[in-house]
Design a protein around this motif. Structure first.
Motif, short mmCIF file in Angstrom:
data_model
loop_
_atom_site.label_atom_id
_atom_site.label_comp_id
_atom_site.label_asym_id
_atom_site.label_seq_id
_atom_site.Cartn_x
_atom_site.Cartn_y
_atom_site.Cartn_z
N THR A 314 26.87 67.60 -4.78
CA THR A 314 28.33 67.37 -5.15
C THR A 314 28.28 67.29 -6.82
O THR A 314 27.67 66.33 -7.17
N PRO A 315 29.16 68.26 -7.52
CA PRO A 315 29.38 68.08 -8.89
C PRO A 315 29.55 66.63 -9.15
O PRO A 315 30.72 66.13 -8.61
N SER A 316 29.04 66.21 -10.41
CA SER A 316 29.74 64.98 -10.73
C SER A 316 30.19 65.17 -12.08
O SER A 316 29.60 65.23 -13.42
N VAL A 317 31.49 65.61 -12.27
CA VAL A 317 32.42 66.03 -13.20
C VAL A 317 32.84 65.17 -13.87
O VAL A 317 33.73 63.94 -13.28
N PRO A 318 32.76 64.97 -15.33
CA PRO A 318 33.72 63.99 -15.93
C PRO A 318 35.02 64.00 -16.09
O PRO A 318 35.49 64.57 -17.26
N VAL A 319 35.71 63.86 -15.15
CA VAL A 319 37.24 64.08 -15.21
C VAL A 319 38.10 62.82 -14.56
O VAL A 319 37.48 62.15 -14.18
N GLY A 320 39.19 62.78 -15.13
CA GLY A 320 40.08 61.78 -14.85
C GLY A 320 40.21 60.41 -15.55
O GLY A 320 40.76 59.42 -15.15
N GLY A 321 39.50 60.48 -16.55
CA GLY A 321 39.55 59.54 -17.67
C GLY A 321 40.82 59.43 -18.35
O GLY A 321 41.65 60.34 -18.47
N SER A 322 41.08 58.11 -18.94
CA SER A 322 42.21 58.07 -19.75
C SER A 322 43.70 58.26 -18.93
O SER A 322 44.61 58.74 -19.40
N GLY A 323 43.50 57.99 -17.80
CA GLY A 323 44.73 58.04 -16.77
C GLY A 323 45.11 59.52 -16.49
O GLY A 323 46.10 59.67 -15.89
N LYS A 324 44.29 60.35 -16.76
CA LYS A 324 44.63 61.72 -16.44
C LYS A 324 44.73 62.13 -14.99
O LYS A 324 43.73 61.53 -14.24
N LYS A 325 45.50 63.12 -14.52
CA LYS A 325 45.45 63.25 -12.92
C LYS A 325 44.54 64.44 -12.91
O LYS A 325 44.12 65.40 -13.68
N VAL A 326 43.68 64.33 -11.71
CA VAL A 326 42.58 65.33 -11.59
C VAL A 326 43.01 66.34 -10.43
O VAL A 326 43.58 65.90 -9.38
N VAL A 327 42.90 67.73 -10.76
CA VAL A 327 43.27 68.84 -10.17
C VAL A 327 41.99 69.69 -9.48
O VAL A 327 41.51 69.84 -10.25
N VAL A 328 41.90 69.90 -8.31
CA VAL A 328 40.74 70.64 -7.88
C VAL A 328 41.43 72.19 -7.39
O VAL A 328 42.46 72.20 -6.67
N ILE A 329 40.90 73.36 -8.07
CA ILE A 329 41.49 74.59 -7.66
C ILE A 329 40.55 75.42 -6.88
O ILE A 329 39.15 75.36 -7.45
N LEU A 381 30.41 79.01 -1.31
CA LEU A 381 30.40 77.59 -0.95
C LEU A 381 30.76 77.29 0.39
O LEU A 381 31.82 78.09 0.91
N GLU A 382 30.00 76.59 0.91
CA GLU A 382 30.67 76.36 2.35
C GLU A 382 31.72 75.40 2.09
O GLU A 382 32.16 74.93 1.40
N LEU A 383 32.73 75.74 3.32
CA LEU A 383 33.95 74.74 3.49
C LEU A 383 33.66 73.45 3.11
O LEU A 383 34.56 72.63 2.50
N LYS A 384 32.71 72.82 3.59
CA LYS A 384 32.43 71.20 3.57
C LYS A 384 32.00 70.90 2.20
O LYS A 384 32.31 69.99 1.65
N ASP A 385 31.41 72.04 1.35
CA ASP A 385 31.20 71.50 -0.24
C ASP A 385 32.34 71.61 -0.76
O ASP A 385 32.33 70.99 -1.87
#
Length: 500
Positions: A314-329, A381-385
């Motif tokens: 699973t990607p370990s992506v540096p997102v969501g810092g400083s109170g930002k909302k995280v959106v996956v498209i 990508l598999e659905l589970k991924d």
């Protein structure tokens, strides 16, 4: 499909033999890439060179295609059949029979270490497979759609139907050369309407690529083995004229980054891989196989990131810092899974990706949102991924983009699906914007038990933007303006739902 399959099977056959004793040697380190995917090469069935031609044992491809193959030991005949296509080859005979028609071979088939092989040139010329040769990288590139698969100069190698040259057995490790047409030193080709690579850097175990001048650059990222490496191709891109002032860049448009202190990486190289169309290739040389995530920088500054900081798949992506909302498209389907096929043979996977990339570009300008695309190119990508990416990121919103299909061409309109009650309000908001963006019939917000919206832990919806089986819907969905409008609607709906 028939032609593709048969063609591919022949491909697996590979070797050329003259009437006299052939000169056969192992083409050590040579690889085969089919439609961007490297083929697995068994240790006892590698690529070989016969009298100066690179050939591939038939079973490398044939075992995976389901062809009916019959070998007659006594007569030395091989019969290959798929549907209505039938081919007969005879060892040491300089002609083959395709559906009863005799076709000449440059060299006869050969029985080599228990495998029958035929010239790859024969496969490419007679069966329509596009083949090109990267002599520096020692790679045979194959394409099933007839396009130049590697971007190599079409006047050389197998791309023109000629003999693929014997690969250099030296230790050169460049993934490509700069074909003629580039300016000396800078690698700039002077082509109009293409982007410029303005920077490459590697820090915190992440490759960062900066481009400018064209917002439509979609990097193609894939892995190769023996040795392990991650390859990033930037189509319609050239080196910036100023790049040589900050990074090493040779007269033939190649260079290396000075990388040390990273156990995963042994080096990073870059080159002008092709000048027509202009394509820059960047290669991360790995010390071992490594998982990675590839995504546009959420800040929207034109950067593209290849992140090696993965503890698992699973990607370990540096997102969501400083109170930002995280959106996956999530762009539905991809690669071997085309999704539904449209009225005029369009592919759902292409529509899904086009809209997802546009959503990503818009979200990149949102200061309070970090986003991740489950895929940014034509990969599978598999659905589970897809679910795991969103769950591991603890995302605030998950949106899966799709197009619909029905048995009748009359079905039309946009609909939005949710599975859990917690997702219904998100579905209502996004559907409002979706219908406005498409101008298609409003088919409503519906319950759907789809894996990606059932197994995700955050509010999640699946958008069926329109019906590709309907010719009017299909034309609408593949309109650039409508795709941009849909992307803007998705972003506006997300912002309204998140209160931003």
């Amino acid at each position: 499909m028939k032609k593709f399959g048969f063609l591919l099977f022949l491909l697996m056959f590979a070797f050329i033999v003259g009437a006299q004793a052939p000169s056969v040697s192992a083409a050590s380190g040579t690889e085969i890439v089919l439609d961007g995917k490297q083929l697995d090469m068994p240790a006892d069935a590698g690529v070989v060179n016969v009298n100066g031609s690179i050939m591939v044992p038939f079973r490398v491809v044939g075992e995976n295609l389901g062809f009916a193959v019959d070998w007659e030991q006594k007569s030395q005949k091989v019969t290959i059949q798929k549907g209505s296509t039938k081919m007969l080859l005879v060892v040491k005979q300089k002609s083959a029979t395709v559906n009863g028609k005799k076709v000449s071979l440059d060299q006869p088939p050969l029985l080599q270490k228990g495998s029958v092989v035929v010239p790859i040139r024969f496969v490419s010329e007679q069966m329509g497979l596009a083949v090109s040769w990267d002599g520096v990288n020692k790679t045979v590139y194959l394409s099933t759609d007839g396009s130049n698969p590697s971007g190599a100069d079409p006047g050389t190698g197998a791309g023109s139907g000629g003999t693929i040259p014997v690969p250099d057995t030296g230790s050169g490790n460049s993934e490509g050369t700069a074909p003629s047409g580039g300016s000396e030193g800078s690698g700039v080709t002077g082509q109009e309407g293409i982007a410029e690579l303005t920077g490459i850097s590697f820090s915190d175990n992440r490759l960062m690529i900066a481009t400018s001048g064209n917002g439509n650059v979609v990097p193609k990222v894939f892995t190769m083995k023996n040795p392990d490496r991650i390859v990033v191709d930037l189509p319609q891109t050239q080196f910036s004229g100023a790049l040589g002032e900050t990074l090493p860049l040779s007269a033939d448009a190649q260079g290396k980054l000075d990388v040390s202190g990273y156990p995963d990486v042994s080096g990073i190289r870059y080159s002008l891989f092709s000048s027509s169309p202009s394509t820059v290739r960047i290669v991360i040389d790995l010390n071992y196989a490594k998982n990675y995530a590839a995504y546009p920088d959420p800040s929207g500054n034109g950067m593209f990131i290849v992140d090696l900081n993965l503890a698992s798949e699973t990607p370990s992506v540096p997102v969501g810092g400083s109170g930002k909302k995280v959106v996956v498209i999530d762009a539905g389907h991809g690669a071997k899974d085309p999704g539904t096929i449209g009225y005029s043979k369009t592919k759902e996977k292409d529509f899904n990706l086009a809209v997802a990339l546009k959503v990503g570009q818009l979200l990149g300008s949102e200061p309070n949102i970090d986003f991740v695309l489950t895929r940014s190119d034509d990969t599978f990508l598999e659905l589970k991924d897809r679910v795991k990416i969103a769950n591991d990121l603890n995302a605030d919103v998950f949106v899966s983009i799709h197009a619909n299909s029905a048995g009748s061409s009359a079905a039309s309109g946009s609909e939005t699906y949710y599975q859990r009650d917690a997702s219904k309000s998100l579905a209502n908001v996004l559907h409002k914007y979706l219908v406005q963006a498409t101008g298609l019939a409003d088919r409503g917000v519906r319950y759907g038990n789809f894996h990606v919206i059932r197994e995700t832990k955050m509010p999640a919806v699946l958008l069926e933007v329109g019906y590709l089986s309907n010719p009017k819907d299909e034309a609408t969905l593949f309109s650039e303006n409508v795709q941009q409008s849909v992307a803007q609607g998705i972003v506006s709906g997300i912002k309204e739902y998140l209160g931003l």
